[in-house]
Design a protein around this motif. Sequence first.
Motif, mmCIF file in Angstrom:
data_model
loop_
_atom_site.group_PDB
_atom_site.id
_atom_site.type_symbol
_atom_site.label_atom_id
_atom_site.label_comp_id
_atom_site.label_asym_id
_atom_site.label_seq_id
_atom_site.Cartn_x
_atom_site.Cartn_y
_atom_site.Cartn_z
ATOM 1 N N LEU A 119 -14.295 26.381 34.160
ATOM 2 C CA LEU A 119 -15.071 25.142 34.039
ATOM 3 C C LEU A 119 -16.275 25.347 33.135
ATOM 4 O O LEU A 119 -16.564 24.525 32.267
ATOM 5 C CB LEU A 119 -15.524 24.685 35.425
ATOM 6 C CG LEU A 119 -16.502 23.502 35.479
ATOM 7 C CD1 LEU A 119 -15.884 22.255 34.872
ATOM 8 C CD2 LEU A 119 -16.944 23.234 36.920
ATOM 9 N N LYS A 120 -16.963 26.478 33.299
ATOM 10 C CA LYS A 120 -18.145 26.772 32.488
ATOM 11 C C LYS A 120 -17.760 26.912 31.014
ATOM 12 O O LYS A 120 -18.430 26.356 30.138
ATOM 13 C CB LYS A 120 -18.811 28.042 32.998
ATOM 14 C CG LYS A 120 -20.118 28.372 32.279
ATOM 15 C CD LYS A 120 -20.740 29.638 32.818
ATOM 16 C CE LYS A 120 -19.910 30.855 32.449
ATOM 17 N NZ LYS A 120 -20.600 32.118 32.769
ATOM 18 N N ARG A 121 -16.691 27.660 30.743
ATOM 19 C CA ARG A 121 -16.256 27.843 29.345
ATOM 20 C C ARG A 121 -15.883 26.506 28.719
ATOM 21 O O ARG A 121 -16.208 26.228 27.554
ATOM 22 C CB ARG A 121 -15.069 28.808 29.278
ATOM 23 C CG ARG A 121 -15.420 30.259 29.541
ATOM 24 C CD ARG A 121 -14.289 31.175 29.120
ATOM 25 N NE ARG A 121 -13.042 30.848 29.801
ATOM 26 C CZ ARG A 121 -12.678 31.374 30.964
ATOM 27 N NH1 ARG A 121 -13.476 32.252 31.576
ATOM 28 N NH2 ARG A 121 -11.535 31.047 31.530
ATOM 29 N N TYR A 122 -15.188 25.678 29.468
ATOM 30 C CA TYR A 122 -14.758 24.373 28.939
ATOM 31 C C TYR A 122 -15.957 23.484 28.625
ATOM 32 O O TYR A 122 -16.002 22.810 27.584
ATOM 33 C CB TYR A 122 -13.837 23.694 29.951
ATOM 34 C CG TYR A 122 -13.356 22.340 29.509
ATOM 35 C CD1 TYR A 122 -12.357 22.226 28.547
ATOM 36 C CD2 TYR A 122 -13.925 21.183 30.019
ATOM 37 C CE1 TYR A 122 -11.924 20.980 28.121
ATOM 38 C CE2 TYR A 122 -13.498 19.940 29.601
ATOM 39 C CZ TYR A 122 -12.494 19.850 28.660
ATOM 40 O OH TYR A 122 -12.079 18.608 28.237
ATOM 41 N N LEU A 123 -16.947 23.483 29.498
ATOM 42 C CA LEU A 123 -18.126 22.647 29.275
ATOM 43 C C LEU A 123 -18.919 23.106 28.054
ATOM 44 O O LEU A 123 -19.400 22.283 27.262
ATOM 45 C CB LEU A 123 -19.020 22.665 30.515
ATOM 46 C CG LEU A 123 -18.474 21.946 31.750
ATOM 47 C CD1 LEU A 123 -19.384 22.163 32.949
ATOM 48 C CD2 LEU A 123 -18.306 20.457 31.482
ATOM 49 N N PHE A 124 -19.051 24.409 27.862
ATOM 50 C CA PHE A 124 -19.794 24.904 26.709
ATOM 51 C C PHE A 124 -19.044 24.638 25.400
ATOM 52 O O PHE A 124 -19.663 24.372 24.368
ATOM 53 C CB PHE A 124 -20.092 26.399 26.868
ATOM 54 C CG PHE A 124 -21.233 26.686 27.800
ATOM 55 C CD1 PHE A 124 -22.379 25.903 27.782
ATOM 56 C CD2 PHE A 124 -21.176 27.727 28.716
ATOM 57 C CE1 PHE A 124 -23.439 26.149 28.648
ATOM 58 C CE2 PHE A 124 -22.224 27.985 29.579
ATOM 59 C CZ PHE A 124 -23.362 27.189 29.545
ATOM 60 N N ARG A 125 -17.719 24.710 25.451
ATOM 61 C CA ARG A 125 -16.946 24.354 24.248
ATOM 62 C C ARG A 125 -17.145 22.879 23.915
ATOM 63 O O ARG A 125 -17.301 22.509 22.741
ATOM 64 C CB ARG A 125 -15.455 24.644 24.469
ATOM 65 C CG ARG A 125 -15.074 26.103 24.335
ATOM 66 C CD ARG A 125 -13.587 26.268 24.088
ATOM 67 N NE ARG A 125 -12.791 25.680 25.153
ATOM 68 C CZ ARG A 125 -12.347 26.336 26.204
ATOM 69 N NH1 ARG A 125 -12.644 27.629 26.346
ATOM 70 N NH2 ARG A 125 -11.612 25.739 27.124
ATOM 71 N N SER A 126 -17.127 22.031 24.925
ATOM 72 C CA SER A 126 -17.334 20.604 24.701
ATOM 73 C C SER A 126 -18.728 20.328 24.152
ATOM 74 O O SER A 126 -18.905 19.522 23.229
ATOM 75 C CB SER A 126 -17.125 19.830 26.008
ATOM 76 O OG SER A 126 -15.823 20.009 26.510
ATOM 77 N N ALA A 127 -19.734 21.003 24.705
ATOM 78 C CA ALA A 127 -21.105 20.805 24.228
ATOM 79 C C ALA A 127 -21.259 21.272 22.785
ATOM 80 O O ALA A 127 -21.948 20.627 21.979
ATOM 81 C CB ALA A 127 -22.081 21.552 25.137
ATOM 82 N N SER A 128 -20.619 22.382 22.421
ATOM 83 C CA SER A 128 -20.675 22.876 21.039
ATOM 84 C C SER A 128 -20.019 21.887 20.088
ATOM 85 O O SER A 128 -20.523 21.618 18.989
ATOM 86 C CB SER A 128 -19.987 24.241 20.945
ATOM 87 O OG SER A 128 -20.614 25.176 21.799
ATOM 88 N N PHE A 129 -18.888 21.342 20.515
ATOM 89 C CA PHE A 129 -18.209 20.326 19.698
ATOM 90 C C PHE A 129 -19.114 19.116 19.486
ATOM 91 O O PHE A 129 -19.208 18.575 18.378
ATOM 92 C CB PHE A 129 -16.914 19.894 20.389
ATOM 93 C CG PHE A 129 -16.351 18.596 19.882
ATOM 94 C CD1 PHE A 129 -15.687 18.538 18.667
ATOM 95 C CD2 PHE A 129 -16.503 17.414 20.617
ATOM 96 C CE1 PHE A 129 -15.177 17.336 18.196
ATOM 97 C CE2 PHE A 129 -16.001 16.218 20.155
ATOM 98 C CZ PHE A 129 -15.328 16.185 18.936
ATOM 99 N N GLY A 130 -19.803 18.684 20.544
ATOM 100 C CA GLY A 130 -20.694 17.532 20.423
ATOM 101 C C GLY A 130 -21.828 17.781 19.445
ATOM 102 O O GLY A 130 -22.174 16.898 18.642
#
Length: 661
Positions: free
Chosen positions: A533-544
């Motif tokens: 969950l943490k890895r997925y959220l940070f990837r999403s934030a980087s994309f944003g």
Amino acid sequence: MTRFNPVNRFAGGYTQRDATIEFYLRINALIKPEFEVVDIGAGRAAWMEKDPDCIKTSLRTLKGKVKRVTAIDVDEAVYQNASADLSLLIENCVFPLPDQAVDLAIADFVLEHVEDPWKFCSEVDRILKPGGFFCARTPHITNYITIISNLLPERIHSRALKVTQPLREEQDIFPTFHRLNTMTKIKGHFPNYSDLSYFYKTDPAYYAGSRIIYRSAELLHSILPAAMVGSMLVFFAQIAYCLKSKSLLLQQRTDKKAASLGVATLLLGQIVWAASQAAVLLATAHTSSYEIIGSFSVGLSIFAPLCLLTGLNLRVAMAVSDPPKISPSTALLLRSTTTLACFILAGAITYLVSASSETGRSAILLLALRSFDQISDVSVGYFQQRNQRSNVGRSFLVRGLGNLAPFLVAFELGFSLDGALVISLLSTVLVVAYFDILPVTRTSVRSVGHNRNCIRSLIRSTWSISALHPVLDSLQANMLRYLCLMAASTHFMGVLALAQMMFVPFQLIVTATGYITLENSRKARQAGDKSGLKRYLFRSASFGLVASVLTALTIQSLPSQILDLVFHAEPDAVRESILMVGLAILFWASCGYLSQGLIVSDQHTRYFLAPLIGIGSSVLFFAVAREAPIDFSLWMIGACVCAGYLVRLIFSVLSVLHLHR
């Protein structure tokens, strides 16, 4: 007056082409004394009460002919079923039977009521023993009764059934979906079964007790093919034990295709919706004045937070809770009531800040168009809870077309701006009613407890710290408008609104992927995978963050000719407004993605504090900038909002890191 009954013309109590006789005669030929039989969607067996001594009742009664008959249904009326040895309730679409438990499964006029075909058929396959039989009777999708049923709203459909089948009681009438009513669809869900199905042309069943109607329908049945006037008699025999690996692979491929289609539909719907909103605003600005857009922008910045404050957080309640804590119909009624109250208040303020009564009237009509998005928001939450991305995309798509198309047609016909907006508003009412309200209210969802108690619970939870997050998030998103009100004119507010419109494609992508982020975060949380969950959220934030930077640079580099075509305003004001918006949304997407993870992970306090800290930081930076011994420029307002989002982002990152502990 005696009602006409065609059965009286024949000996034995049944007509010449009676599908019940045909269907159950074949089932009686299949059963053996040692068989375990399940009747899916059995209901209360009302057919036993009509004529207990007739041949049809004798054929349908399998109790005593086999080892055991089990009746299962989603309706508690199944406990009144006298034709079964055992009655069980279906919950969460799972049949209350172990694997490979029955030799023969019956679904008599049930397939047309199935909402999730894949789940239903997989459950049938799960409970059948190797070599077992699945027997079903249902009308084809091209049957004239099916076509009429699909065209009629559910309430009218129920009334029509009372007239055409007067002996049928209201409690035996259920919603229809017709998602499993072709041979091709049924075969696709049973690849490891031998297909022994066929069409059977029947006598008319809907004639309202009238000889004339019956004779007319009988003539129609003699002319049309069996698919259009008869029933599908489905008989599947399991020729081999279902290869689990093959079925799993087929399911994964099907799910992947459905997910890709859902994402594409969601993106398309968002694009069309936003493009329509932008087109209406552009047409308004070019044909009238920027003051109208500025007044509308002020009204919207008041209306949106008010709706979130009074809306009981219903979209999230519908999307996250399984089953929903409140019935969809009640949720829609509540949201409609609160939206109307918020619209009246925001409309009054919009009218007061407008330069003239004409400007205020047009701005209020623009605000009314947006109010229906708040009502559809409940339906979107309902669709999200069921992972129906295509329906979410369809909602945005039809609302966009319903706004824009009538507006443009009215303009072409010579209507005034207000006249075109009124026509667009009426069209939006019809579109939202048909595509968002009816599909939700037609589906019966069992709520937890009484609606009144659930409403009280929702009202209490609305004032909890986590439920106030959407309100604070909206306030922070509107900080640019609030701060500009202190330092800019209504005309500049209109230019700013169009500048924000230039960033709509980026916001569309973020919103659409935000729905996906919520779903995937919830799945990771349910699986207990905090690290994933943490890895997925940070990837999403980087994309944003990357998407924000690229979008801002792209819009800033647009040629002046394109900006002049869009804005029709002073170039300096246009460039300054674009810079303001670009700075303001730099960290907006990243903060939104991380907030999804916080609420899914039950980090309610941090979920609430994140936007609150962002708002406080923006206000603090703005106050310092105004008092600092430097020339204050309007673009610095965007920098203050950006700084607030940066502080919020840092807080959110630290909160997500805390999830792993």
